[in-house]
Each structure stands twice: as structure tokens, then as C-alpha cells.
Design a protein around this motif. Structure first.
Motif, mmCIF file in Angstrom:
data_model
loop_
_atom_site.group_PDB
_atom_site.id
_atom_site.type_symbol
_atom_site.label_atom_id
_atom_site.label_comp_id
_atom_site.label_asym_id
_atom_site.label_seq_id
_atom_site.Cartn_x
_atom_site.Cartn_y
_atom_site.Cartn_z
ATOM 1 N N LYS A 215 0.829 -1.216 0.000
ATOM 2 C CA LYS A 215 0.000 0.000 0.000
ATOM 3 C C LYS A 215 0.864 1.267 0.000
ATOM 4 N N ASP A 216 1.985 1.242 0.750
ATOM 5 C CA ASP A 216 2.888 2.411 0.749
ATOM 6 C C ASP A 216 3.309 2.732 -0.686
ATOM 7 N N VAL A 217 3.671 1.685 -1.422
ATOM 8 C CA VAL A 217 4.157 1.891 -2.797
ATOM 9 C C VAL A 217 3.003 2.345 -3.703
ATOM 10 N N ALA A 218 1.851 1.717 -3.543
ATOM 11 C CA ALA A 218 0.693 2.085 -4.375
ATOM 12 C C ALA A 218 0.270 3.533 -4.133
ATOM 13 N N ASP A 219 0.344 3.959 -2.881
ATOM 14 C CA ASP A 219 -0.033 5.353 -2.562
ATOM 15 C C ASP A 219 0.872 6.335 -3.313
ATOM 16 N N VAL A 220 2.171 6.029 -3.344
ATOM 17 C CA VAL A 220 3.123 6.913 -4.033
ATOM 18 C C VAL A 220 2.865 6.885 -5.547
ATOM 19 N N ILE A 221 2.600 5.702 -6.072
ATOM 20 C CA ILE A 221 2.286 5.584 -7.510
ATOM 21 C C ILE A 221 1.040 6.415 -7.829
ATOM 22 N N TYR A 222 0.031 6.264 -6.988
ATOM 23 C CA TYR A 222 -1.211 7.008 -7.251
ATOM 24 C C TYR A 222 -0.940 8.522 -7.228
ATOM 25 N N TYR A 223 -0.132 8.943 -6.242
ATOM 26 C CA TYR A 223 0.186 10.376 -6.140
ATOM 27 C C TYR A 223 0.776 10.903 -7.459
ATOM 28 N N CYS A 224 1.648 10.087 -8.065
ATOM 29 C CA CYS A 224 2.299 10.527 -9.320
ATOM 30 C C CYS A 224 1.280 10.812 -10.423
ATOM 31 N N THR A 225 0.101 10.211 -10.310
ATOM 32 C CA THR A 225 -0.924 10.400 -11.348
ATOM 33 C C THR A 225 -1.872 11.553 -11.026
ATOM 34 N N THR A 226 -1.642 12.207 -9.892
ATOM 35 C CA THR A 226 -2.591 13.256 -9.488
ATOM 36 C C THR A 226 -2.085 14.658 -9.842
ATOM 37 N N LEU A 227 -0.902 14.733 -10.441
ATOM 38 C CA LEU A 227 -0.295 16.043 -10.713
ATOM 39 C C LEU A 227 -0.907 16.669 -11.959
ATOM 40 N N PRO A 228 -0.783 17.988 -12.108
ATOM 41 C CA PRO A 228 -1.360 18.655 -13.282
ATOM 42 C C PRO A 228 -0.731 18.128 -14.579
ATOM 43 N N PRO A 229 -1.423 18.313 -15.714
ATOM 44 C CA PRO A 229 -0.954 17.753 -16.993
ATOM 45 C C PRO A 229 0.470 18.155 -17.370
ATOM 46 N N HIS A 230 0.920 19.350 -16.925
ATOM 47 C CA HIS A 230 2.265 19.780 -17.346
ATOM 48 C C HIS A 230 3.363 19.324 -16.394
ATOM 49 N N VAL A 231 3.013 18.549 -15.359
ATOM 50 C CA VAL A 231 4.013 18.131 -14.361
ATOM 51 C C VAL A 231 4.198 16.613 -14.404
#
Ligand code: NDP
Ligand code: 8X3
Length: 255
Positions: A215-231
Motif C-alpha cells: 500500500k505504501d508503494v501504491a499510494d506513491v504511484i497514485y500520487y504521481c498520477t494526481t499532478l497537473p498535466p504539465h508536471v
């Protein structure tokens, strides 16, 4: 319309934990792995608990034809994959170079390098058509620093690191994000697989540390997908607090 994530290696570990967090955030999920029964059970459970749809797409990533035909076989709506979590992989054995089992080497290269690249290419071709998407590649600290008796597993993860960088460059002109995630020791089925069912040796990997969870790893992966389109996060190493890299751990003494 819901966003779609495709996850390889969703029957266990990081992949399964990613399915959970993406589904709980409203994504429709395409679940890949070889153990179809597990994928079907996970799919049913996610659909029951969350307001989303699942699609089970079992194949062996080492089978080039199966990879491309399976991705092509997705119904039109399901081909609009927004995020690929290119995660299926394994280590087999922890042996000195001169003693390592060649079948283990072949399976690791076929899965972690060739299968990994087949999946990424098959899905990238769909993303290119839409000029959008995010490919998340699972590397490892083992792909950043070689450790004793890690030989071919480390080499396969160095290849993932190289391919992640290569994809990041080649996908620039298509507006596709590419992110490398490099975890340290995490409790999943990884060590049981690596040590071929030897639970005592598998458990010893995590002795005296408080390792990452899936879950720790999945949370970080999910975070990477929440950034604005240009980031875009290009490359990310995460370890538990007791691990500094592929080699250095600070372990409590086992009494
Ligand atoms: P698990 O063993 O728990 O999960 C591995 C997943 O990969 C399973 O779902 C398995 O599914 C799938 N898989 C393996 N081979 C194939 C194949 N040929 N075709 C399709 N699917 C396959 O391990 P993790 O979740 O820990 O590992 C996920 C990724 O993370 C791997 O790439 C691993 O190298 C990497 N990693 C793991 C770390 C750890 O400490 N746990 C740390 C750093 C990186 P099935 O058997 O059903 O096919
Ligand atoms: C898995 C982490 O440290 O066992 O990639 O290589 S390690």
C-alpha cells in the motif's frame, strides 16, 4: 467518463494494491497477471465495493503474441488507457554469479525486460493515437545499485531504468508522461517467489526493519498520477526509513 488504468501483475503485491487505490478513486481497471482466478476475484471485489468497472486481461507478459493480441482485443472503450502500471516482474534466486541458475536468468530477462517492453509498446501505441497517457514503470533500488548475489535481477532492473529513460525521451513528442518508480524492500510475495517457497529465508529479508508495504508503494504511484498535466515525476526512489539504498540497512538486533 471514467479514467482507465491498466495494471500488469495485479494478482499480488504492488499491482493488487494499485488496483485497490485506483478503483477507490473511481478509475476503471484492467487487471493483468497469469493467475486468472485471482484477477477475477479481485475484479468482483472491487466492483462490489467501488463505483467502477473492471476488466480481466490475463496473459503471460513473456508471450509476445499474447501481449499484443490481448491489448488489441480490448473492447473499443477499454482501449482508452490513461495510465499503465507496468509492474509484472520477479526475482529468482540470490546466488553468486558463477553458480546462478541459467533458467532463473532467462525467466528474469524474459519477464522483467522483454515482457516489460512488449507491454509498454503495445499500450504506448494506443496512447500515441490519443496524444495522452501516463506509463509508470516499476524498477527497483536493485536497478540503481548492484548488490552481492543480485547479478541478473539487478541487471534486469538496470534495463528497466534505461528503458524508462528511453521511453521518457521518445514519448515527449506524443505528450505521454513516463515515470520510473524504484522501491526498496517491501513485503509482498516477491521474496517467497525469489526464494522459491522458502518462507524462513524470505522473512529474513525484512528482519529488524519496518519495511514498505504494498500500500505504501501504491499510494506513491497514485500520487504521481494526481499532478497537473504539465508536471511529470520522471524518476522516484522510495525505501523504508531503515533502508538507504540497495545495500545499506539499519536493522534491530534479533534476540
Ligand atoms: P509479487 O510477487 O507480489 O507480484 C508480482 C506480480 O507479477 C504478480 O501479480 C504476478 O502475477 C506478476 N507476474 C510475474 N510474472 C508474470 C508474467 N510472466 N506475466 C504476467 N504477470 C506476471 O511482487 P511485487 O508486487 O513485490 O513485485 C511487483 C514489481 O515490483 C516487480 O517488478 C518487482 O521486481 C518490483 N519490486 C519489488 C520490490 C519488493 O521488495 N517487493 C522492490 C522493488 C521492486 P502472476 O503470478 O499471477 O502472473
Ligand atoms: C526488490 C528489492 O532490494 O530485494 O527489487 O532487490 S531488492
Amino acid at each position: 467518463m471514467s479514467r482507465i488504468v491498466m495494471i500488469t501483475g495485479a494478482s499480488s503485491g504492488f499491482g493488487k494494491a494499485c488496483a485497490e487505490i485506483f478503483a477507490s478513486n473511481g478509475y476503471d481497471v484492467i487487471l493483468n497477471g497469469r493467475r486468472k482466478d485471482r484477477l477475477e476475484e479481485l475484479c468482483r471485489s472491487l466492483e462490489k465495493r467501488y463505483n467502477m468497472a473492471g476488466y480481466v486481461l490475463p496473459f503471460d507478459v513473456r508471450d509476445q503474441q499474447a501481449v499484443f493480441e490481448s491489448v488489441k482485443s480490448l473492447p473499443a472503450g477499454w482501449q482508452n488507457i490513461d495510465v499503465l502500471i507496468n509492474n509484472a516482474g520477479l526475482a529468482l534466486g540470490r546466488d553468486y554469479f558463477e553458480e546462478a541458475n541459467l533458467d532463473d536468468w532467462n525467466i528474469m530477462v524474459d519477464t522483467n525486460v522483454k515482457g516489460f517492453a512488449y507491454v509498454a509498446q503495445a499500450v504506448a501505441q494506443l496512447m500515441v493515437k490519443r496524444k495522452q497517457g501516463h506509463i509508470i514503470n516499476l524498477g527497483s533500488v536493485a536497478g540503481k545499485q548492484v548488490y552481492e548475489r543480485g547479478n541478473m535481477y539487478c541487471a534486469s532492473k538496470y534495463a528497466v531504468d534505461a528503458l524508462n529513460q528511453a521511453m521518457r525521451i521518445d514519448m515527449l513528442r506524443h505528450n505521454i508522461k513516463v515515470t520510473g518508480i524504484h522501491p526498496g524492500a517491501a513485503v509482498t510475495e516477491f521474496s517467497i517467489v525469489r526464494f522459491k517457497g522458502d518462507e524462513k529465508t524470505a522473512d529474513s529479508v525484512y528482519n529488524g526493519i519496518n519495511p514498505l508495504s504494498a500500500k505504501d508503494v501504491a499510494d506513491v504511484i497514485y500520487y504521481c498520477t494526481t499532478l497537473p498535466p504539465h508536471v511529470c515525476i520522471d524518476d522516484l526512489i522510495l525505501t523504508c526509513t531503515r533502508q538507504a539504498d540497495g545495500i545499506y540497512f539499519y536493522r534491530d538486533e534479533i534476540k
